[in-house]
Design an enzyme around this catalytic site. Structure first.
Site, short mmCIF file in Angstrom:
data_model
loop_
_atom_site.label_atom_id
_atom_site.label_comp_id
_atom_site.label_asym_id
_atom_site.label_seq_id
_atom_site.Cartn_x
_atom_site.Cartn_y
_atom_site.Cartn_z
CB SER A 17 -46.00 73.37 104.97
OG SER A 17 -45.22 72.48 105.73
CG ASP B 279 -43.57 67.26 100.38
OD1 ASP B 279 -42.61 67.21 101.17
OD2 ASP B 279 -44.51 68.07 100.49
CG HIS C 176 -42.93 70.89 101.47
ND1 HIS C 176 -44.09 70.21 101.75
CD2 HIS C 176 -42.80 71.81 102.47
CE1 HIS C 176 -44.64 70.68 102.86
NE2 HIS C 176 -43.88 71.66 103.31
#
Length: 283
Positions: free
Chosen positions: A151, A227, A261
């Protein structure tokens, strides 16, 4: 010479040693923490080193506790290093007010704007000070370094590799913020740390950097199709993929059905990422 880091805790793990440290950082003008996994091979030889940059709200602990990377690092003889995601307790008034700015949210840039500039120099910390500390105090091969992340940390890994081809020989990412100039998270952080001139943001935007970096080594990215941040426009992988195609940059972008995620996603494909780095660093 860098001052010796202070060992905070240590555990045996897959025949190696999982260690947590803190040290006084000249670059960030604060106390910084980092975690190290030394594989069993490090007891008798210098080994390649692989840095992992974590995402928003994370610390030096998340990756080492949740990702399941140590077993693969032990197999390949790779040292793992996970720095904290920002300076902390610096006295900046708004440092801990918002989860996506300040503590745990450095975006791995060198801040130019006050009050952040005095401490938030994370790009230089990751690319210069921390590697120098590792080379001086740990049995690592300075000529065999790689970097990956998740991320915000995937963004950090990409920009650090693209701007430092000679240092980071391998790079990969899980669900990176791949075009932060076009991401709400990135726009917020960059405007505070770097100012409102979007031209200055390009130095920390992987989709801009890849057009001229000439990195040319293979990049591996995994992205979960479930995600939630894809639909919110936070990751912008399509822009990075298009930029790689334009630049002729080798990219393997794997869209993994049903994954989100989380660290469940990261742990599932961790073995592939360690193998990607080992194929380059351990030969």
């Amino acid at each position: 010479m860098t001052a010796s880091p202070t060992l905070l805790s240590q555990q045996v793990c897959f025949g190696g040693s999982l260690e947590f440290y803190q040290h006084s950082s000249n670059t960030c003008n604060s106390t910084m923490k980092f975690a190290v996994y030394q594989p069993p091979q490090a007891r008798s030889e210098v080994v390649p080193v692989l840095y992992f940059l974590s995402g928003l709200t994370c610390s030096d602990e998340n990756f080492m506790i949740k990702a399941g990377a140590q077993r693969y690092a032990a197999d390949h003889g790779l040292m793992l290093v996970a720095p904290d995601t920002s300076p902390r307790n610096t006295g900046i008034p708004q440092e801990a007010e918002e989860w996506d700015l300040g503590s745990g949210a450095s975006f791995y840039v060198n801040a130019t704007q006050e009050p952040w500039a005095a401490h938030y120099q994370m790009y230089s910390y990751i690319t210069e000070e921390l590697p120098a500390l590792m080379e001086e105090h740990f049995p690592v091969r300075a000529d065999r370094q790689g970097i990956f992340g998740h991320s915000m940390g995937g963004h950090g890994a990409l920009i650090c590799a693209l701007r430092n081809r000679d240092r980071f020989r391998s790079v990969s990412a899980f669900a990176p913020i791949a075009a932060p100039s076009q991401s709400p998270w990135g726009q917020k952080a960059f405007s505070h740390y770097l100012g409102t001139d979007a031209e200055a943001w390009k130095a920390y935007d992987a989709s801009e950097l890849v057009l001229t970096a000439g990195y040319n080594r293979p990049i591996l990215i995994d992205q979960g199709t479930a995600d939630p941040f894809l639909s919110k426009g936070q990751l912008q992988l399509d822009l990075f993929e298009a930029a790689c195609t334009q630049a002729g940059q080798p990219l393997t972008l794997r869209r993994q059905g049903g994954y989100d995620h989380s660290y469940y996603f990261i742990a599932t494909f961790m073995g592939d990422h360690i193998q990607h780095h080992a194929a380059i660093l351990c030969r």
